[in-house]
Motif scaffolding. Structure first.
Motif, PDB file in Angstrom:
ATOM      1  N   MET A  39       0.445   8.177   4.209  1.00 16.28           N
ATOM      2  CA  MET A  39       1.669   8.825   4.674  1.00 16.28           C
ATOM      3  C   MET A  39       2.780   8.779   3.630  1.00 16.28           C
ATOM      4  O   MET A  39       3.555   9.726   3.496  1.00 16.28           O
ATOM      5  N   SER A  40       2.860   7.692   2.881  1.00 11.71           N
ATOM      6  CA  SER A  40       3.867   7.642   1.815  1.00 11.71           C
ATOM      7  C   SER A  40       3.550   8.670   0.735  1.00 11.71           C
ATOM      8  O   SER A  40       4.445   9.353   0.235  1.00 11.71           O
ATOM      9  N   ALA A  41       2.253   8.794   0.394  1.00 13.50           N
ATOM     10  CA  ALA A  41       1.853   9.798  -0.596  1.00 13.50           C
ATOM     11  C   ALA A  41       2.097  11.208  -0.063  1.00 13.50           C
ATOM     12  O   ALA A  41       2.591  12.081  -0.789  1.00 13.50           O
ATOM     13  N   PHE A  42       1.760  11.425   1.221  1.00 16.43           N
ATOM     14  CA  PHE A  42       1.959  12.753   1.804  1.00 16.43           C
ATOM     15  C   PHE A  42       3.425  13.172   1.754  1.00 16.43           C
ATOM     16  O   PHE A  42       3.736  14.332   1.458  1.00 16.43           O
ATOM     17  N   LEU A  43       4.326  12.252   2.064  1.00 16.28           N
ATOM     18  CA  LEU A  43       5.755  12.586   2.038  1.00 16.28           C
ATOM     19  C   LEU A  43       6.179  13.077   0.660  1.00 16.28           C
ATOM     20  O   LEU A  43       6.970  14.025   0.535  1.00 16.28           O
ATOM     21  N   ALA A  99       0.830  -1.204   0.000  1.00 14.46           N
ATOM     22  CA  ALA A  99       0.000   0.000   0.000  1.00 14.46           C
ATOM     23  C   ALA A  99       0.867   1.258   0.000  1.00 14.46           C
ATOM     24  O   ALA A  99       0.558   2.244  -0.688  1.00 14.46           O
ATOM     25  N   GLY A 100       1.979   1.224   0.757  1.00 14.20           N
ATOM     26  CA  GLY A 100       2.890   2.360   0.800  1.00 14.20           C
ATOM     27  C   GLY A 100       3.550   2.626  -0.544  1.00 14.20           C
ATOM     28  O   GLY A 100       3.662   3.769  -0.984  1.00 14.20           O
ATOM     29  N   LEU A 101       3.992   1.557  -1.199  1.00 14.43           N
ATOM     30  CA  LEU A 101       4.591   1.702  -2.538  1.00 14.43           C
ATOM     31  C   LEU A 101       3.563   2.247  -3.526  1.00 14.43           C
ATOM     32  O   LEU A 101       3.869   3.091  -4.372  1.00 14.43           O
ATOM     33  N   SER A 141       3.611   5.984  -5.484  1.00 11.03           N
ATOM     34  CA  SER A 141       3.492   5.913  -6.938  1.00 11.03           C
ATOM     35  C   SER A 141       2.308   6.749  -7.411  1.00 11.03           C
ATOM     36  O   SER A 141       2.398   7.481  -8.403  1.00 11.03           O
ATOM     37  N   GLY A 142       1.190   6.651  -6.674  1.00  9.58           N
ATOM     38  CA  GLY A 142       0.011   7.427  -7.030  1.00  9.58           C
ATOM     39  C   GLY A 142       0.250   8.918  -6.924  1.00  9.58           C
ATOM     40  O   GLY A 142      -0.202   9.694  -7.785  1.00  9.58           O
TER      41      GLY A 142
END
Length: 260
Positions: free
Chosen positions: A196-200, A88-90, A94-95
């Motif tokens: 959180m990955s997208a936010f970063l 989900a983080g990857l 990517s999104g």
């Protein structure tokens, strides 16, 4: 910093706080926080990419607060969730990468296609007992192996836009033989990872407005815990009606964005 503090304590800041509460409650219960949060932020004139960035931060932090509670109470095993969270983080980062290279029109078209597909899926599977009141906690190993790509693609969608992404995750876990309460709880782990990955990515891209992000996030933390308290009281029969209804409303929202 002083200006930010005044902004957080203003009437607008309080309104954003309330919006965050309502969005998180709906997000935890029905997986549709974007149904409240995105239109509300767009309505006050915030650009689409900045709105998505705020949404990712608020949902990510509020999800983390509920993840901590679920882990400490041993309701969900972190070891079980880590592989899915990684995917989900990857997907989330990517999104976010793709979203910063797409127009608002293209993002809305993608959202519309995904939501219509899932709306049809939920309608088709309601008769097969997609939502039940049974307290089944174990997932069939075969199902887990054959559906590992789903969290990654849901993460891409969530990181890039996101309306209904939590509902997609809930539907994924329901399809894999979890009851609704467990599906909602496990979805918080997925939302934390993808958001959180997208936010970063959005943060380093320079499109985060902290004057908006903080009050919405504080409200989201409060709302997410309220939502988790309410979820166990939802009945399977209600959800068989509510889930497709919320998908339908989300589709109307996205189509309206496309046409007007």
């Amino acid at each position: 910093m002083e200006n930010l503090l005044l902004e957080w304590l203003s009437i607008d800041g309080f309104l954003l706080f309330v919006i965050g509460i309502l969005a998180a409650i709906i997000g935890v219960m029905f997986g549709a926080a974007g149904f409240v949060l995105l239109p509300a932020l767009l309505l006050v004139g915030i650009p689409i990419h900045a709105t998505v960035a705020v949404n990712k931060f608020a949902t990510g932090v509020s999800s983390f607060s509920t993840v901590l509670v679920l882990v400490l109470k041993k309701k969900v095993q972190l070891k079980q969730m880590l592989p899915l969270m990684l995917l989900a983080g990857l997907g989330g980062i990517s999104g976010a990468f793709f979203a910063t290279r797409l127009s608002e029109l293209t993002m809305n078209i993608v959202a519309c296609i995904v939501l219509i597909a899932m709306f049809i899926f939920v309608l088709k599977n309601n008769k097969a007992g997609l939502v039940t009141d049974h307290q089944d906690n174990e997932q069939r190993d075969g199902e887990q192996r054959t559906n590992l790509l789903a969290p990654f693609f849901i993460g891409i969608y969530d990181g890039g836009f996101g309306p209904g992404s939590a509902l997609l995750n809930i539907t994924y876990f329901l399809k894999n033989q979890f009851n609704y309460v467990k599906a909602a709880e496990m979805t918080r782990f997925m939302m934390f990872a993808s958001c959180m990955s997208a936010f970063l990515f959005y943060f380093f891209y320079g499109i985060v407005d902290w004057g908006i992000a903080i009050p919405v996030t504080v409200g989201s933390i409060v709302g997410s815990h309220i939502g988790l308290k309410i979820v166990p009281y939802l009945k399977g029969k209600w959800l068989q009606i509510l889930l497709p209804s919320i998908f339908f409303l989300l589709i109307i929202q996205v189509v309206a964005d496309l046409l007007f």
